[in-house]
Design an enzyme around this catalytic site. Structure first.
Site, PDB file in Angstrom:
ATOM      1  N   ASP A   1       0.823  -1.223   0.000  1.00  0.00           N
ATOM      2  CA  ASP A   1       0.000   0.000   0.000  1.00  0.00           C
ATOM      3  C   ASP A   1       0.849   1.262   0.000  1.00  0.00           C
ATOM      4  O   ASP A   1       0.468   2.289   0.567  1.00  0.00           O
ATOM      5  CB  ASP A   1      -0.954   0.024   1.213  1.00  0.00           C
ATOM      6  CG  ASP A   1      -1.775  -1.245   1.302  1.00  0.00           C
ATOM      7  OD1 ASP A   1      -2.318  -1.642   0.261  1.00  0.00           O
ATOM      8  OD2 ASP A   1      -1.855  -1.838   2.385  1.00  0.00           O
TER       9      ASP A   1
ATOM     10  N   HIS B   1      -4.419  -2.066  -6.236  1.00  0.00           N
ATOM     11  CA  HIS B   1      -3.723  -0.839  -6.594  1.00  0.00           C
ATOM     12  C   HIS B   1      -4.775   0.188  -6.972  1.00  0.00           C
ATOM     13  O   HIS B   1      -5.670  -0.107  -7.769  1.00  0.00           O
ATOM     14  CB  HIS B   1      -2.803  -1.061  -7.804  1.00  0.00           C
ATOM     15  CG  HIS B   1      -1.592  -1.843  -7.462  1.00  0.00           C
ATOM     16  ND1 HIS B   1      -0.761  -2.384  -8.414  1.00  0.00           N
ATOM     17  CD2 HIS B   1      -1.051  -2.166  -6.275  1.00  0.00           C
ATOM     18  CE1 HIS B   1       0.224  -3.007  -7.820  1.00  0.00           C
ATOM     19  NE2 HIS B   1       0.068  -2.886  -6.519  1.00  0.00           N
TER      20      HIS B   1
HETATM   21  P1  GDP Z   1      -0.559   0.254  -3.746  1.00  0.00           P
HETATM   22  O1  GDP Z   1      -1.192  -1.065  -3.463  1.00  0.00           O
HETATM   23  O2  GDP Z   1       0.894   0.283  -3.381  1.00  0.00           O
HETATM   24  O3  GDP Z   1      -0.828   0.773  -5.124  1.00  0.00           O
HETATM   25  O4  GDP Z   1      -1.235   1.291  -2.763  1.00  0.00           O
HETATM   26  P2  GDP Z   1      -2.746   1.774  -2.612  1.00  0.00           P
HETATM   27  O5  GDP Z   1      -3.680   1.269  -3.606  1.00  0.00           O
HETATM   28  O6  GDP Z   1      -3.111   1.643  -1.171  1.00  0.00           O
HETATM   29  O7  GDP Z   1      -2.523   3.311  -3.010  1.00  0.00           O
HETATM   30  C1  GDP Z   1      -2.367   4.254  -2.125  1.00  0.00           C
HETATM   31  C2  GDP Z   1      -3.553   5.196  -2.079  1.00  0.00           C
HETATM   32  O8  GDP Z   1      -3.023   6.504  -1.928  1.00  0.00           O
HETATM   33  C3  GDP Z   1      -4.398   5.270  -3.308  1.00  0.00           C
HETATM   34  O9  GDP Z   1      -5.709   5.662  -2.935  1.00  0.00           O
HETATM   35  C4  GDP Z   1      -3.718   6.348  -4.146  1.00  0.00           C
HETATM   36  O10 GDP Z   1      -4.592   7.003  -5.032  1.00  0.00           O
HETATM   37  C5  GDP Z   1      -3.285   7.288  -3.072  1.00  0.00           C
HETATM   38  N1  GDP Z   1      -2.020   7.959  -3.313  1.00  0.00           N
HETATM   39  C6  GDP Z   1      -0.890   7.466  -3.919  1.00  0.00           C
HETATM   40  N2  GDP Z   1       0.097   8.364  -3.853  1.00  0.00           N
HETATM   41  C7  GDP Z   1      -0.402   9.437  -3.176  1.00  0.00           C
HETATM   42  C8  GDP Z   1       0.157  10.670  -2.750  1.00  0.00           C
HETATM   43  O11 GDP Z   1       1.317  10.982  -2.961  1.00  0.00           O
HETATM   44  N3  GDP Z   1      -0.676  11.511  -2.049  1.00  0.00           N
HETATM   45  C9  GDP Z   1      -1.958  11.213  -1.778  1.00  0.00           C
HETATM   46  N4  GDP Z   1      -2.677  12.095  -1.089  1.00  0.00           N
HETATM   47  N5  GDP Z   1      -2.508  10.056  -2.158  1.00  0.00           N
HETATM   48  C10 GDP Z   1      -1.735   9.182  -2.842  1.00  0.00           C
END
Ligand code: GDP
Length: 423
Positions: free
Chosen positions: A12, A40
């Site tokens: 995440d 993701h």
């Molecule tokens: P993954 O499994 O590693 O892709 O992680 P997630 O699906 O949990 O993604 C992280 C969440 O944070 C998602 O809702 C993204 O849209 C959001 N997100 C990713 N990078 C950023 C960031 O730099 N700032 C903010 N505010 N949200 C982010």
């Protein structure tokens, strides 16, 4: 050029968002491990998408996406995920999606077995996502798996399913005393949900070999993070697959190829789903505030995530096992509300202060050593280059870089595709 994009922490970290961004420079994006047990989240001008099985390059029409042999695929879930994207106007054809004939199918009895085992464990449970991932990887190594390529020979498949369901029922009805599965039901499920994927199934190794000969740029997209790796993570509270970069060429289908570089995705604070040691964990109001600010709820399960400050010990270990060449720091904007930012700089294990990540019983008793650094208390979401960052933000980035010993190249300050800067 072969690049892997991997998680430095517990998953995440925002890998999907970074893959979606960086995929613009790549011809091919490959998923090489895991199943639909994590999601993701990608936000771009076409909308917000949650991808569990499909590679994040699927949102860019010019990118070819590979689902590799290291994956476990729940056909019913893939059917729904593909349908959702197609309904949103995303074009998906055998030209931009190729599924390995060696990938293993996650079946309804794997999901059932996962649930039965978590129920048996009661308060000792692992916090499984109950998507059948551990049972299906277990069956793969017991050589009782059904592969995507098996869908292409229905007569052979029918006999194979009969034998395997008979064997699986020794566990489901024999050991767990649950209702036995019917081999016809499993076979029909495979035909029903497998039908639409037949044209996507191929020997992806041949395709990837041709891409390498043509000097195409290939990206490997990991699910979860270093601390969830089956070998190097917080076993047994890990996933059941290899989340590390070194496994990427194997799980994608080109085991003889070497990576050119590895980009580690590292979050500006910590979060963790499920059970297991999480030394940096915050509790109470402090945790609620960070969880709310960061929207830390599981993308596929909706479960509230455990949260904590950035953990230098765990992240330094993550950088090492991933072999990261450069880092992308994500969700830095989330910390903007803090007056001072806590950072776990070391662990205290029975009075011994260490920066080396312990595994096993030492990890269970480790206590966090916390330092505080200055916060910036302003919105950084619009910053697009280094000079626009408040000094305290820049200092925080450099502090983390120094602590984990790896260069931070990308900084993400928002969920949208363009919310980032390059240092
Ligand atoms: P993954 O499994 O590693 O892709 O992680 P997630 O699906 O949990 O993604 C992280 C969440 O944070 C998602 O809702 C993204 O849209 C959001 N997100 C990713 N990078 C950023 C960031 O730099 N700032 C903010 N505010 N949200 C982010």
């Amino acid at each position: 050029m072969l690049t892997s994009i991997v998680g430095i922490n517990w998953g995440d970290e925002g890998k999907g968002r970074m893959v979606d961004l960086l995929a613009q420079d790549y011809d091919v994006v490959c998923r090489y491990q895991g199943g639909n047990n994590a999601g993701h989240t990608v936000v771009n001008s076409s909308g917000k998408f949650i991808l569990n099985l499909l590679p994040s390059g699927i949102l860019r029409p010019e990118v070819v996406n590979i689902m590799g042999n290291g994956m476990v695929i729940d056909l019913e879930h893939l059917h729904k995920e593909l349908g959702n994207l197609k309904n949103s106007g995303i074009k998906i054809t055998p030209d931009n999606l190729k599924i390995s004939n060696k990938a293993i199918i996650c079946l309804p009895y794997h999901v059932k077995q996962d649930i039965l085992e978590e129920e048996r464990l009661e308060d000792m449970k692992f916090g499984s996502t109950r998507r059948g991932i551990a049972p299906v990887y277990g069956d793969k190594y017991l050589k009782k798996g059904i592969r995507m390529g098996d869908l292409l020979n229905e007569d052979k498949l029918k006999k194979h399913v009969e034998q395997i369901v008979e064997w699986k029922n020794l566990t489901i009805s024999g050991a767990y005393k649950s209702t036995a599965f019917c081999s016809d039901d499993i076979y029909n499920w495979l035909l029903k949900y497998g039908k639409e994927f037949k044209e996507y199934i191929c020997d992806v190794s041949l395709y990837l070999d041709s891409c390498i000969r043509e000097n195409k740029k290939i990206m490997f997209e990991a699910q979860l993070g270093a601390l969830r790796d089956i070998d190097f993570g917080i076993y047994p509270y890990t996933s059941s697959s290899s989340t590390i970069a070194a496994y990427a060429p194997i799980g994608a289908g080109i085991p003889g190829s070497k990576l050119d570089n590895t980009i580690g995705i590292m979050k500006a604070y910590s979060s963790c789903v499920g059970e297991g040691p999480f030394t940096c964990e915050m509790f109470g109001e402090e945790a609620n505030a960070l969880r709310e600010a960061g929207g830390e709820y599981g993308a596929s399960t909706g479960r509230p995530r455990r949260v904590g400050p950035f953990d230098v010990v765990a992240s330094k270990y993550g950088v090492k096992v991933q072999g990261a060449d450069i880092l992308a720091l994500t969700k830095l904007d989330i910390l903007s509300y803090m007056d001072r930012i806590p950072v776990v700089t070391a662990y205290d294990i029975n009075g011994k202060i260490t920066e080396e990540f312990p595994i096993g019983s030492e990890l269970d008793i480790a206590q966090p050593v916390i330092e505080y650094v200055d916060g910036w208390k302003c919105d950084i979401g619009k910053c697009r280059n280094e000079s626009e960052l408040p000094k305290a933000t820049y200092d925080y980035i450099k502090y983390l870089e120094d602590k984990v010993g790896c260069k931070i190249k990308y900084v993400s300050v928002g969920a949208e595709r363009e919310d980032y800067l390059i240092l």
